[in-house]
Design an enzyme around this catalytic site. Structure first.
Site, PDB file in Angstrom:
ATOM      1  N   VAL A   5      43.588-100.390  -9.424  1.00  0.00           N
ATOM      2  CA  VAL A   5      43.354-101.628  -8.595  1.00  0.00           C
ATOM      3  C   VAL A   5      42.172-102.411  -9.053  1.00  0.00           C
ATOM      4  O   VAL A   5      42.245-103.692  -9.171  1.00  0.00           O
ATOM      5  CB  VAL A   5      43.231-101.285  -7.196  1.00  0.00           C
ATOM      6  N   CYS A  94      32.137 -92.000 -23.769  1.00  0.00           N
ATOM      7  CA  CYS A  94      33.727 -92.711 -24.028  1.00  0.00           C
ATOM      8  C   CYS A  94      33.363 -94.324 -23.847  1.00  0.00           C
ATOM      9  O   CYS A  94      34.071 -94.779 -24.543  1.00  0.00           O
ATOM     10  CB  CYS A  94      34.612 -92.374 -22.859  1.00  0.00           C
ATOM     11  N   CYS A 198      38.410 -87.648 -17.326  1.00  0.00           N
ATOM     12  CA  CYS A 198      39.688 -88.269 -17.640  1.00  0.00           C
ATOM     13  C   CYS A 198      40.806 -87.212 -18.592  1.00  0.00           C
ATOM     14  O   CYS A 198      41.986 -87.047 -17.967  1.00  0.00           O
ATOM     15  CB  CYS A 198      39.756 -89.643 -18.561  1.00  0.00           C
TER      16      CYS A 198
END
Length: 364
Positions: A5, A94, A198
């Site tokens: 979102v 990352c 992740c």
């Protein structure tokens, strides 16, 4: 865009302005490395959500495969640290190595852009420009929603990348972002927030994931107070300083206080508030200031730099003094702090200004 979102609302905010806008989805993890197939993997759902949102907003989107860069720049170095018993923070690196590194480099080299591209993300962070010796330089700042502050994860990105970054959510609270997503009927308005590393995902345990890459290395768990062995572990990478140590058959809760890597021993102490769990200072290696050529002047003074520090994302910043000490950075806490783990990232602030970060190598 990630398919969540936050990046969806970011895209809508920018689509309503006069930008030459396109969306990029990063594919950072190749599940074929684990299962031999991509079918049913999480990134497919994320990519589908990105395409649905971009369809509503009428903006072009594309997927960029950065799985090789992620593997070599983030995962392999993290794996080596885990195997050595250190607890790294892949999400911080990352952002530096992939999102604001490999991705930005690839977009800059893309001849489809008439000008050098800017990279907007759904991070909760802010940015301004400050005059420094006659030169306007970017500052990474905390967002208005301090409960969602993600500057800790962005603290390693270099100034040249920060120059090209946009953080449209910096002036919004998370509740407002949700409300806007509903108001604009974005397909991701009700999507839950993603958590965790992740490449591990949310549906499996870290131990189960890491065991695919590191063979078990059993060793003793020892009560530091008594010197007695109370259990056995399968590898030091499964423990973090300050973390609860689940010892089979032991009724009293114990917590990891030290890892002796050469001897493969995990030391624990009883109770959540044991004095041995606290540290007064930490030592940093590979420290990087976002303004690499202009560290704060006070850092070289005997009294050091009075600042604030975070050594975990989910914590309030605390008062500290930062010193330059024989080529390393030493951070002394105003008050002793619990569960400071080597391998984690320490990030320093002056008020809302994020100055930079480094990796913890020792505590005292």
């Amino acid at each position: 865009m990630s398919g969540g979102v936050d990046s969806s609302v970011t895209a809508k905010l920018l689509a309503d302005k006069d930008y030459d806008l396109s969306a990029v989805f990063m594919r950072n993890w190749d599940t074929r490395d684990e299962s031999g197939s991509d079918h049913g993997c999480e990134w497919e759902k994320d990519w589908e959500d990105v395409r649905r949102v971009c369809g509503v907003l009428d903006i072009p989107c594309r997927m960029v495969d950065l799985s090789r860069e992620y593997w070599t720049r983030v995962f392999e170095p993290s794996l080596k640290l885990w195997e050595s018993g250190i607890t790294p923070n892949p999400d911080v690196w990352c952002n530096k190595e992939v999102k604001f590194g490999a991705l930005l480099d690839r977009l800059t080299q893309d001849h489809g852009f008439s000008n050098t591209p800017w990279l907007a993300t759904g991070h909760y962070a802010s940015k301004d420009w400050k005059d420094h010796n006659g030169i306007s330089r970017p500052r990474l700042l905390r967002p208005c929603d301090v409960t969602k502050d993600q500057t800790y994860y962005l603290s390693s990105i270099p100034e040249r990348s920060l120059c090209r970054a946009l953080f449209p959510l910096g002036t919004l609270k998370k509740t407002e972002v949700r409300e806007l997503a509903v108001k604009w009927n974005l397909p991701t308005a009700a999507r839950e927030e993603s958590m965790g590393i992740c490449f591990v995902g949310e549906k499996r345990k870290f131990h189960d994931f890491i065991s695919q890459y590191i063979s078990p290395r059993p060793g003793p768990i020892i009560n530091q107070e008594t010197g007695l062995q109370i259990g056995e572990h399968t590898g030091p990478w499964n423990f973090t300083i300050g973390q609860g140590a689940k010892v089979k058959g032991l009724k009293e809760k114990t917590f990891v206080v030290k890892k002796d890597i050469p001897k493969n021993i995990i030391y624990v102490v009883p109770g959540t508030d044991h004095p041995a769990l606290y540290a007064r200072s930490l030592v940093i290696r590979d420290w990087t200031w976002i303004w690499a050529d202009s560290p704060p002047i006070d850092i070289m003074q005997p009294g050091g730099l009075k600042a604030r520090v975070k050594f975990r994302h989910v914590m309030s910043d605390i008062g500290c003094t930062v010193h330059s000490d024989n080529g390393h950075i030493r951070i002394d806490f105003n008050e002793p702090q619990k569960a400071v783990a080597p391998g984690q990232v320490a990030t320093v602030y002056i008020d809302d200004w994020c100055l930079g970060c480094g990796t913890i190598v020792d505590v005292a």
